[in-house]
Write a protein that holds these residues in place. Structure first.
Motif, PDB file in Angstrom:
ATOM      1  N   ARG A 261       0.834  -1.202   0.000  1.00 36.70           N
ATOM      2  CA  ARG A 261       0.000   0.000   0.000  1.00 36.70           C
ATOM      3  C   ARG A 261       0.872   1.257   0.000  1.00 36.70           C
ATOM      4  O   ARG A 261       0.620   2.219  -0.746  1.00 36.70           O
ATOM      5  CB  ARG A 261      -0.925  -0.028   1.219  1.00 36.70           C
ATOM      6  N   VAL A 272      -4.162   5.633  -4.374  1.00 36.39           N
ATOM      7  CA  VAL A 272      -4.664   4.562  -3.510  1.00 36.39           C
ATOM      8  C   VAL A 272      -5.847   5.082  -2.690  1.00 36.39           C
ATOM      9  O   VAL A 272      -5.721   6.051  -1.951  1.00 36.39           O
ATOM     10  CB  VAL A 272      -3.558   4.034  -2.573  1.00 36.39           C
ATOM     11  N   ILE A 273      -6.994   4.428  -2.854  1.00 35.47           N
ATOM     12  CA  ILE A 273      -8.181   4.687  -2.048  1.00 35.47           C
ATOM     13  C   ILE A 273      -8.583   3.333  -1.472  1.00 35.47           C
ATOM     14  O   ILE A 273      -9.194   2.511  -2.155  1.00 35.47           O
ATOM     15  CB  ILE A 273      -9.345   5.274  -2.879  1.00 35.47           C
ATOM     16  N   ASP A 274      -8.206   3.076  -0.245  1.00 31.33           N
ATOM     17  CA  ASP A 274      -8.326   1.719   0.278  1.00 31.33           C
ATOM     18  C   ASP A 274      -8.699   1.751   1.758  1.00 31.33           C
ATOM     19  O   ASP A 274      -7.835   1.657   2.633  1.00 31.33           O
ATOM     20  CB  ASP A 274      -7.000   0.969   0.059  1.00 31.33           C
ATOM     21  N   LYS A 275      -9.990   1.893   2.017  1.00 31.42           N
ATOM     22  CA  LYS A 275     -10.494   1.861   3.387  1.00 31.42           C
ATOM     23  C   LYS A 275     -11.427   0.665   3.529  1.00 31.42           C
ATOM     24  O   LYS A 275     -12.273   0.435   2.666  1.00 31.42           O
ATOM     25  CB  LYS A 275     -11.251   3.155   3.710  1.00 31.42           C
ATOM     26  N   ARG A 276     -11.276  -0.056   4.592  1.00 34.93           N
ATOM     27  CA  ARG A 276     -12.082  -1.254   4.792  1.00 34.93           C
ATOM     28  C   ARG A 276     -13.408  -0.883   5.463  1.00 34.93           C
ATOM     29  O   ARG A 276     -13.658  -1.174   6.620  1.00 34.93           O
ATOM     30  CB  ARG A 276     -11.291  -2.291   5.573  1.00 34.93           C
ATOM     31  N   TYR A 281     -13.541   2.365  -1.462  1.00 35.27           N
ATOM     32  CA  TYR A 281     -12.875   1.868  -2.659  1.00 35.27           C
ATOM     33  C   TYR A 281     -13.412   2.678  -3.839  1.00 35.27           C
ATOM     34  O   TYR A 281     -14.385   3.417  -3.713  1.00 35.27           O
ATOM     35  CB  TYR A 281     -13.171   0.373  -2.860  1.00 35.27           C
ATOM     36  N   VAL A 282     -12.798   2.525  -4.987  1.00 30.41           N
ATOM     37  CA  VAL A 282     -13.204   3.304  -6.165  1.00 30.41           C
ATOM     38  C   VAL A 282     -13.900   2.402  -7.176  1.00 30.41           C
ATOM     39  O   VAL A 282     -13.439   1.293  -7.462  1.00 30.41           O
ATOM     40  CB  VAL A 282     -11.985   4.005  -6.804  1.00 30.41           C
ATOM     41  N   SER A 296      -7.543  -0.116  -5.012  1.00 31.36           N
ATOM     42  CA  SER A 296      -8.294  -0.360  -3.784  1.00 31.36           C
ATOM     43  C   SER A 296      -8.195  -1.845  -3.422  1.00 31.36           C
ATOM     44  O   SER A 296      -7.600  -2.635  -4.156  1.00 31.36           O
ATOM     45  CB  SER A 296      -9.770   0.014  -3.966  1.00 31.36           C
ATOM     46  N   ARG A 297      -8.768  -2.210  -2.273  1.00 27.89           N
ATOM     47  CA  ARG A 297      -8.911  -3.599  -1.827  1.00 27.89           C
ATOM     48  C   ARG A 297      -7.584  -4.360  -1.808  1.00 27.89           C
ATOM     49  O   ARG A 297      -7.505  -5.525  -2.180  1.00 27.89           O
ATOM     50  CB  ARG A 297      -9.921  -4.362  -2.705  1.00 27.89           C
TER      51      ARG A 297
END
Length: 340
Positions: A261, A272-276, A281-282, A296-297
Motif C-alpha cells: 500500500r 490509492v483509495i483503500d479503506k475497509r 474503494y473506487v 483499492s482492496r
C-alpha cells in the motif's frame, strides 16, 4: 514555441479525448490538425476554446509536422502511419498494429520511459491496450520491490472500449428493456450487453483465449518483464466508461499488504483509495475524467505463500488510450524533439 500536432481519428471517442487532454495539460502546440476519414470530412471537433474542422487523412501532407497521434483502426493505421513516419512525423499509435514489433517501443511513461529511445528505428511508438496500461502501472512498482512470478487478472471492461457503437448499443438496449416493442438486438457485441456481462472481447484463438486476453499477456511481458506469467479473463460489462480489474499477484518473496500500500501510494500515476468500510474503494463511474489509476482492496492472499489481491480502476479513454498517448508525446518532446 511548440509543436505541430496531428490528431488522426479526431472524431472518434479516443481522438476527441486526445484533443481534450492536449488542451488540459497545456501541451505546447503551435499548430494542430484534426484528421479523419473522408466520410467525416468537415466535421467539427473542439480543442480547448478552438473549433477545428476535420481534414482528410488520406490526402494530408505530414511533411513538417512533429507528432501524429493515431486513434484509428489497424487497417487505416497500416496505410497511413508509415506514410507519416516516412515524412518525418513521429507516429504515436493507439491501435494494436505495432505493439508486438520488436523495432517499435511499447510505452507506458511511468513504467518504461527509457524504451522510447528506440523510436527512431521506424519513427513509430506504440500505445498499449487499455486493459494492459492500467494494470502495469500497478504492477511495476511492486515488481521493483520483489519480482512478480504470476498474475491472474479478471477484467470488467466498459463498452466505450468498443467505440461509439458500443456506447450507443448499451444506451439503446437499456431503453428497450423498458419498451418491449422497441427491440434492439446485439450488433456491436455478441450478446445483449444491457443488464448482462459478456466474457468475450476480441476473436477467439486456438487455445481458447481471446485476442484481448492474449494482448494483456504479451504486452505485460514486453513492458514490464518477459518472465512474468500472466493469465487473463476479459469481460465486457454494462458500464459506459471506466475499466476495472481484479488482480491476483504471486511474488517470489513475501510482500506485506501494508508495504504494498505504501509503495503504491508513492508510485507515479497511482492513487490509492483503500479503506475497509462501506464505499472505501473506487468504482468505474468515480474515475471518469481523471488522470489517475486507482487502486483499492489491497489484501494478502492466504492461499499462496507470497500473494496479494488488489482492485484496479481507470478511465479507459484516458490512461487506457488518450492520456497515455499524450504522455508519450510529452516524453518524446522533453527528450528528443525541438520546439518550433
Amino acid at each position: 514555441m511548440g509543436y505541430k500536432i496531428a490528431v488522426v481519428g479526431a472524431t472518434g471517442n479516443v481522438g476527441r479525448e486526445m484533443l481534450n487532454i492536449l488542451s488540459e495539460r497545456a501541451f505546447p502546440v503551435d499548430e494542430i490538425a484534426a484528421l479523419a476519414s473522408r466520410r467525416s470530412l468537415g466535421s467539427e471537433v473542439s480543442f480547448g476554446d478552438t473549433t477545428l474542422k476535420t481534414q482528410d487523412l488520406a490526402t494530408f501532407d505530414f511533411a513538417g509536422w512533429d507528432i501524429a497521434l493515431f486513434a484509428v483502426g489497424s487497417d487505416a493505421t497500416k496505410d497511413q502511419a508509415p506514410r507519416a513516419a516516412k515524412a518525418g512525423c513521429v507516429v504515436i499509435d493507439n491501435s494494436s498494429l505495432y505493439r508486438y514489433d520488436p523495432d517499435v517501443p511499447l510505452i507506458v511513461p511511468e513504467i518504461n520511459a527509457d524504451a522510447i529511445e528506440g523510436y527512431s528505428k521506424k519513427n513509430i511508438i506504440a500505445n498499449p491496450n487499455c486493459s494492459t496500461a492500467q494494470m502495469v502501472v500497478a504492477l511495476k512498482p511492486l515488481h521493483d520491490r520483489t519480482r512478480i512470478k504470476r498474475v491472474v487478472v479478471s477484467t470488467y471492461q466498459s463498452v466505450s472500449g468498443a467505440g461509439k457503437d458500443g456506447i450507443d448499443e448499451l444506451w439503446d438496449q437499456t431503453k428497450s428493456i423498458y419498451n418491449p416493442t422497441d427491440d434492439k438486438p446485439a450488433t456491436t457485441f455478441t450478446k445483449q450487453i444491457a443488464f448482462n456481462v459478456i466474457p468475450h472481447i476480441g476473436g477467439f484463438m486456438e487455445d481458447g483465449s481471446t485476442q484481448e486476453e492474449w494482448k494483456m499477456v504479451a504486452e505485460t511481458k514486453k513492458i514490464v518483464d518477459p518472465s512474468i506469467k500472466v493469465t487473463a479473463t476479459c469481460v465486457r460489462v454494462p458500464v459506459f466508461v471506466g475499466h476495472s480489474e481484479a488482480i491476483n499477484i504471486e511474488f517470489e518473496d513475501f510482500l506485506d499488504e501494508e508495504e504494498a500500500r505504501d509503495i503504491l501510494r508513492e508510485a507515479p500515476g497511482v492513487m490509492v483509495i483503500d479503506k475497509r468500510e462501506d464505499g472505501g474503494y473506487v468504482s468505474p463511474t468515480e474515475c471518469v475524467g481523471d488522470f489517475a489509476t486507482f487502486i483499492s482492496r489491497i489484501r494478502q492472499d492466504s492461499t499462496i505463500d507470497n500473494g496479494l489481491n488488489l482492485w484496479c480502476v481507470s478511465d479507459n479513454l484516458r490512461k487506457g488510450a488518450a492520456l497515455n498517448a499524450v504522455q508519450i508525446a510529452e516524453l518524446l518532446g522533453s527528450r528528443f524533439l525541438k520546439k518550433g
